[in-house]
Design an enzyme around this catalytic site. Structure first.
Site: not given
Length: 1022
Positions: A762, A776, A874
C-alpha cells in the site's frame, strides 16, 4: 581480674582471627558472585542497585539493597521485588549462595529459562519469580528443593508440561503456576503434596484428567484451576479435602456428573464448576456443604430438577444455575436462604409458578429467570426493598405486577417482556429514581401511560410495545432527559405526538408505529441531532412533513408509511446521507420526487409507493447504490426510467400503477420518439420549410457527427497506446489518475510505501488535485481466474458510499501495473495503533466503543441494505482504518475473494488467520455469519488491546450480572468508570455470542448494529 592481660590477649588472638576470618571470606565470595550476576544486567536499569558495589568499598553485602544475611554474615534472603532487573538467571550464583532460604524477584524483567542449577539451593524455603518474562520449561531439578514451602511462578511464559518432580516437594504449602502456557495434564505426583494449602493453576492450557490422587491433599484450602482445558470427570476423591474453602474449575472441558462426594466439604465456601460440559443431575448432597456462599454451575448441560436440599445452604449468597437443561419447578425451600443476593436461573426449561416463598428473600439484589417456561402470577419479590434487577422475559407469566414493585425504589433494570402480564398500566408501576431500563413489551397491559414515567429521571430505555395501551402520550415524557430508546409501538395510543418530546436531545431511537396517533408531525422533532431510528408508520398523522424534519445526520431508518401525510416531500431529506431505509409509502404526498434523494448514497431501501407523486423520476436516481430496492408503484409518474444500476433489476410490480412510465423493463412500454407527421405539398411555404430544413440538415449533421467520432476514436486509441492499453474503472478520469499516481509515488518507490499485507503493498499518493489517496498494488489483471467477475465487482464497489466504509475511487490496470485506489486515512490501521503503547493509550473506552459501533454499522449495511448481500470475508484489525477523529472505516471491502494472497490467509475464501469462523474448515462456504464471527474476535481485540489468540476458544457467556471481566481489558489505559464498565461488559457478552461455534446461534449484524447503536448506555442489553 586477669593477672597477665597482654599474655592472655596474644594467647586468644589466633582463635579470634579464625572466627572472624571465616564469615568475612564467605561474605566476600558471595558478594563477588552477586556482582558477577549484576554485571550481566541490561544498562537501562535504574539506580536502585547502586549500593551493590565491591566489598572493599561498602563492606559486607548485607548492607546492599534487597540483601539480607544470617547471624554469621552469609546471604540467606534476596528481596528484589520491582527492582527493574532486566537480565537472565544464567549467571546467577546458585552454587555460591549455599545458605539462601528466600528469593523474591516478583515484578521484574527477567527473561530466558530457569537454569537447572537452581536445584543446588537445598535450603530454599521461599521462591517467587512471578510477573517476569521467563520462558521454556521448568527444570526437573526443581524437585531437589525439598525444603521449599512456597513456589510462585505466575504470569510468565513458561510452556511444556508441569514437571512431575514438583510432587517431591512434600513441604510445599503454596503452589502458584497460573497465567503461563503450560499444557499437558496435572501430574499424578501432586497427590504427594499433603501439606499443600493453596493450589493455583488457572489460565494455562492444561488438559487431560484430574488425577484422583489429588484427594490425598487433605490440607488444601484453596484450589483455582479455571480457564484451562481439563477434561474428563471430577474425581470423587476430592470429597476427602475436608479443609477446602475455595474450589474453582470454571471454564474447562470437564464432563460427566458432579460427584455427590463434594457435599462432604463442610468448609467449602466457593464452588465454581461453570462453563464446562457437565451432565446429569445436581446432586442433592450439595445441600450438606453448609458453608457454601457461592455456587456457580451455569453454562453446562445439567438436567433434572433443582434439589430442594439446596435450601439448607443458609450462608448462600450467590446461586447461578443458568444455561443448563434444568426442568421442573423452583423448590420453595430456596425461600429459606435468607442471605441470598443473586439468583440466576435463566435459559433453562424450568416450569410451574414462581414460589411465593421467594418473597422472603429480603437481601435479594439480582433475579434473572428469563427464557424458561414459568407460568402463573408473579409473587411479591421486592419486599426487602434492595432488588436492582428483574429479568423475567420470555416466560408464560400472567396476571398483574405485584404491589411491592410500586415502592421498589432500588430498581435499576427490569425486563417483563414476552409474557402474558395484564392489568392497568397506569396503576401497576410507581416512581423509580434509579431506573435506567424497562421493557414491558409483548404483554396484555391496558390503560393509559402514567405521568409517573416522566419522574424516572435516569430512564434511558423504555419499551412498552405490543400491548393494549390507550390514551395519549403524556407531555411529561419530555422530562426524560436521559432517554435514548423509546418504543411504544403496536398499541392503541391516540392524540397528537407531544411537542415536548423534542426536548429529548439524547434520543437514538423512537418507534411509535402501529398506533392511532393523529395531527401533524411536530416540527420540534427536528431537534434530534443524534437520532438514528424513527418509525411513525401506521398511524393517522396528517398535514405536511415538516421541512426541518428530521435533522439528524446519524439517521439510518425513517418510516412514515401508512399515514395521511400530504403535500410535497421536503428536499432536506437529501441531507440524510446515512439513511439506509426510507419508507413514505401509502400516504397522500404530491408534487415531484425531490432530485436530492439521489444524493442518499447509503440508501438500501426506498419506498414511495401508493402516493400521488407526479412528474419524472429524477435522473439523480442513477447515482443511488446499485443494490437499492426501489418501489415507486401507484403514483402519477411519467417519462422514461433512468439508466443505471438501481433500475437494472427492478420488477414491474414496483413500477406499475403509474400513468406514463416507459423503458426497457419487462411489462413497461418502450419509450418512443414522437413521429413526424406527413403534410401534403401545397400547405404553404411555412410547412415546406419545416419539413425541408430537417431533411437537408440531417445529412450535414450526420457527416459532422461521424467526423467528430472518428477524431475521438483516434485520440482515444492514441491515449490507450500511450498508456499501454490502460483499463480504468474510476469515478475520476482514469488516465489522469493513473499518471498522477505513478508520478506521486515515483512509480511505486519504496519511500512511499506505508504498509504491506498478504494481498499487496500500500502506497500513499498525493495527486495533483491535492487529494491524498491510498494505492494498493495487486497482481496483474490477466492473472486473475475470474477477470470479468472481478471487474464487475469493482464497478459495483465504486458506487458504494457509507460513512464507515473506505471509499474505493477506482481501479487501474495495464501490462505494467495494476492497483486499487482508496480513500486515505492519516491514522492508519487499527492493528498498528493498538501495537504502539502511546498510540493505544489515546484510544480511551468511548473511542473504542465508537470504533466497534462504526464497524457494526458498515457490516450491517453490507449484509442487510445491499441486494444481494455483500460479505466482506476478511474483517480484521488490519482492515480497519481510523480517521483523524478515530472513527472506524472498513477497507478491502468486497475484493478478498479475487485477490491472490500469501499464506497469512487460509484460502482465497477464508480471511486472516485468527479471525476465521470455525465452520470454514469443513464447509468452505462463506456467509454473513463468517463476518459476524470475525467481528466478535475484533471486539475482544479492541477491548483487550491485542488479539486473544488461543485463549479465544475458552471465551463463553457468563450468567452473572456483574461479570468479572478484568482479563478482557487493556491494562494500558485507566480502568473504566462504572458506566463504561457496564457498556464494556455488555460488549463482551455480545462478542461472545458473535463467536458462537454454531453459526445459527450468532446474531445478525443488523441486531449487533442496532444494539451497539444504543450502547452509550447499558440499557440496551437484552
Amino acid at each position: 581480674m586477669l593477672k597477665y592481660p597482654i599474655f592472655t590477649f596474644f594467647l586468644f588472638l589466633p582463635f579470634l582471627f579464625f572466627v572472624c576470618l571465616k564469615p568475612a571470606s564467605a561474605s566476600f565470595a558471595e558478594a563477588n558472585a552477586l556482582l558477577i550476576w549484576k554485571a550481566t544486567f541490561k544498562k537501562e536499569n535504574n539506580s536502585i542497585l547502586t549500593s551493590w558495589t565491591h566489598p572493599k568499598a561498602s563492606g559486607s553485602p548485607c548492607n546492599w539493597f534487597g540483601v539480607f544475611c544470617s547471624i554469621d554474615g552469609s546471604v540467606n534472603s534476596l528481596n528484589l521485588t520491582n527492582a527493574n532487573i532486566n537480565a537472565t538467571l544464567y549467571k546467577f550464583p546458585f552454587s555460591s549462595l549455599p545458605n539462601l532460604a528466600s528469593i523474591d524477584f516478583f515484578i521484574n524483567r527477567l527473561f530466558g529459562t530457569i537454569p537447572p542449577q537452581i536445584g543446588k539451593l537445598s535450603k530454599l524455603v521461599y521462591l517467587d519469580i512471578s510477573k517476569n518474562q521467563l520462558t521454556g520449561t521448568i527444570p526437573s531439578e526443581i524437585g531437589r528443593l525439598t525444603s521449599l514451602r512456597t513456589l510462585h511462578l505466575v504470569e510468565n511464559q513458561f510452556n511444556g508440561s508441569i514437571p512431575s518432580e514438583i510432587g517431591q516437594l512434600v513441604s510445599l504449602s503454596e503452589l502458584a503456576l497460573y497465567s503461563n502456557k503450560f499444557d499437558g495434564s496435572i501430574p499424578v505426583s501432586f497427590g504427594n503434596l499433603r501439606n499443600l494449602t493453596f493450589l493455583y493453576l488457572y489460565n494455562n492450557s492444561l488438559s487431560g484428567f484430574m488425577p484422583p490422587e489429588m484427594g490425598n491433599l487433605i490440607n488444601l484450602v484453596e484450589v483455582f484451576m479455571y480457564t484451562n482445558m481439563l477434561t474428563g470427570p471430577i474425581p470423587p476423591t476430592l470429597g476427602n479435602l475436608n479443609k477446602l474453602q475455595i474450589f474453582d474449575l470454571f471454564e474447562n472441558q470437564l464432563s460427566g456428573s458432579i460427584p455427590p462426594e463434594l457435599g462432604k466439604l463442610k468448609s467449602l465456601e466457593i464452588l465454581s464448576l461453570a462453563n464446562n460440559n457437565l451432565t446429569g443431575l445436581i446432586p442433592a448432597s450439595l445441600g450438606e456443604a453448609t458453608g457454601l456462599i457461592t455456587l456457580h454451575l451455569y453454562a453446562n448441560n445439567l438436567s433434572g430438577p433443582i434439589p430442594r436440599e439446596l435450601g439448607n445452604l443458609k450462608s448462600l449468597s450467590d446461586l447461578e444455575l443458568s444455561e443448563n437443561k434444568l426442568t421442573g419447578p423452583i423448590p420453595a425451600s430456596l425461600g429459606d436462604l435468607s442471605n441470598l443476593e443473586y439468583v440466576f436461573l435463566r435459559q433453562n426449561q424450568l416450569s410451574g409458578p414462581i414460589p411465593s416463598e421467594l418473597g422472603k428473600l429480603k437481601k435479594l439484589v439480582f433475579l434473572e429467570m428469563d427464557e424458561n417456561q414459568f407460568s402463573g402470577h408473579l409473587p411479591e419479590l421486592c419486599s426487602g426493598g434492595l432488588i436492582k434487577r428483574f429479568t423475567l422475559s420470555n416466560n408464560r407469566l400472567s396476571g398483574p405486577i405485584p404491589e411491592s414493585l410500586k415502592t421498589c425504589s432500588s430498581l435499576t433494570r427490569a425486563r417483563f417482556d414476552h409474557n402474558k402480564f395484564s392489568g392497568n398500566l397506569s396503576k401497576e408501576f410507581g416512581v423509580y429514581p434509579n431506573l435506567t431500563f424497562m421493557d414491558l413489551s409483548d404483554n396484555k397491559f391496558y390503560g393509559e401511560l402514567s405521568d409517573n414515567w416522566g419522574s424516572s429521571k435516569r430512564l434511558e430505555t423504555l419499551k412498552i410495545a405490543k400491548n393494549n395501551l390507550s390514551g395519549s402520550i403524556p407531555p411529561d415524557f419530555g422530562n426524560l432527559n436521559q432517554i435514548q430508546i423509546l418504543n411504544l409501538s403496536s398499541n392503541q395510543l391516540c392524540g397528537e405526538i407531544p411537542k415536548e418530546i423534542g426536548k429529548l436531545v439524547l434520543l437514538l431511537k423512537i418507534d411509535l408505529n402501529d398506533n392511532r396517533l393523529s395531527g401533524n408531525i411536530p416540527h420540534e422533532l427536528g431537534s434530534f441531532s443524534s437520532l438514528n431510528y424513527l418509525d411513525l408508520s401506521r398511524n393517522r398523522l396528517t398535514g405536511p412533513i415538516p421541512k426541518n424534519f428530521p435533522n439528524s445526520e446519524q439517521l439510518f431508518h425513517l418510516n412514515l408509511s401508512y399515514n395521511f401525510l400530504s403535500q410535497t416531500i421536503p428536499v432536506q431529506i437529501g441531507k440524510l446521507t446515512h439513511l439506509a431505509a426510507l419508507d413514505m409509502s401509502s400516504n397522500s404526498l404530491t408534487g415531484e420526487i425531490p432530485y436530492e434523494i439521489g444524493f442518499l448514497s447509503s440508501l438500501g431501501m426506498l419506498n414511495l409507493s401508493h402516493n400521488r407523486l407526479s412528474g419524472f423520476i429524477p435522473e439523480s436516481f442513477q447515482k443511488l447504490p446499485g443494490s437499492v430496492d426501489i418501489d415507486i408503484s401507484y403514483n402519477e409518474l411519467e417519462g422514461h426510467i433512468p439508466n443505471g444500476k438501481p433500475f437494472q433489476n427492478v420488477s414491474i410490480e414496483k413500477l406499475r400503477g403509474n400513468k406514463g412510465l416507459c423503458g426497457n423493463i419487462a411489462g413497461l412500454q418502450p419509450c418512443k420518439v414522437p413521429p413526424i407527421k406527413n403534410h401534403k405539398i401545397g400547405k404553404g411555404h411555412k410547412l415546406i420549410l419545416i419539413v425541408a430544413i430537417p431533411l437537408i440538415g440531417a445529412p450535414l449533421l450526420l457527416f459532422a457527427l461521424v467526423g467528430i467520432l472518428i477524431m475521438y476514436e483516434r485520440r482515444k486509441r492514441n491515449s490507450r497506446d500511450a498508456e499501454d492499453d490502460l483499463l480504468s474503472i474510476s469515478s475520476f478520469d482514469g488516465v489522469v489518475m493513473y499518471k498522477g499516481i505513478l508520478e506521486a509515488t515515483n512509480e511505486f518507490d519504496a519511500a512511499f510505501c506505508i504498509g504491506e499485507g498478504g494481498c499487496g503493498r500500500v502506497y500513499k499518493a498525493k495527486l495533483p488535485s491535492q487529494d491524498t489517496v491510498a494505492v494498493k498494488t495487486i497482481h496483474s489483471l490477466s492473472e486473475m481466474a475470474n477477470r470479468r467477475a472481478f471487474l464487475s465487482e469493482i464497478r459495483a464497489l465504486t458506487g458504494i458510499k457509507h460513512r464507515n466504509i473506505v471509499k474505493l475511487y477506482g481501479f487501474c490496470s495495464n501490462a505494467q501495473y495494476s492497483f486499487l485506489v482508496y480513500q486515505y486515512f492519516d491514522k492508519g490501521s487499527l492493528a498498528k495503533i493498538l501495537s504502539i503503547d502511546e498510540e493505544a493509550k489515546i484510544l480511551d473506552w468511548p473511542r473504542r466503543v465508537n470504533i466497534l459501533r462504526g464497524v457494526a454499522y458498515a457490516l450491517s449495511y453490507m449484509h442487510h441494505s445491499c441486494s444481494p448481500p455483500i460479505v466482506h470475508r476478511d474483517i480484521s484489525s488490519n482492515n480497519i482504518l481510523l480517521d483523524i477523529d478515530y472513527e472506524a472505516h472498513i477497507s478491502d471491502f468486497g475484493t478478498a475473494k479475487f485477490l491472490k494472497c500469501d499464506s497469512s490467509n487460509l484460502s482465497a475464501l477464508a480471511g486472516t488467520y485468527g479471525y476465521v469462523a470455525p465452520e470454514l474448515a469443513y464447509t468452505m462456504k462463506v456467509t454473513e455469519k463468517c463476518d459476524v464471527y470475525s467481528f466478535g474476535v475484533l471486539a475482544f481485540e479492541v477491548i483487550k488491546g491485542n488479539h486473544l489468540g488461543d485463549s479465544l476458544i475458552n471465551v463463553t457467556t457468563s450468567s452473572h450480572g456483574e461479570l468479572q471481566f478484568k482479563d478482557f481489558l487493556d491494562p494500558r489505559i485507566l480502568y473504566p468508570n462504572p458506566k463504561e464498565e457496564e457498556i464494556l461488559m455488555f460488549i463482551v457478552k455480545l462478542a461472545t455470542k458473535c463467536i458462537h461455534s454454531n453459526p445459527q446461534f450468532r446474531p445478525t449484524m443488523h441486531v449487533v448494529s442496532d444494539m451497539l447503536s444504543a450502547s452509550t448506555t447499558i440499557s440496551v442489553i437484552s
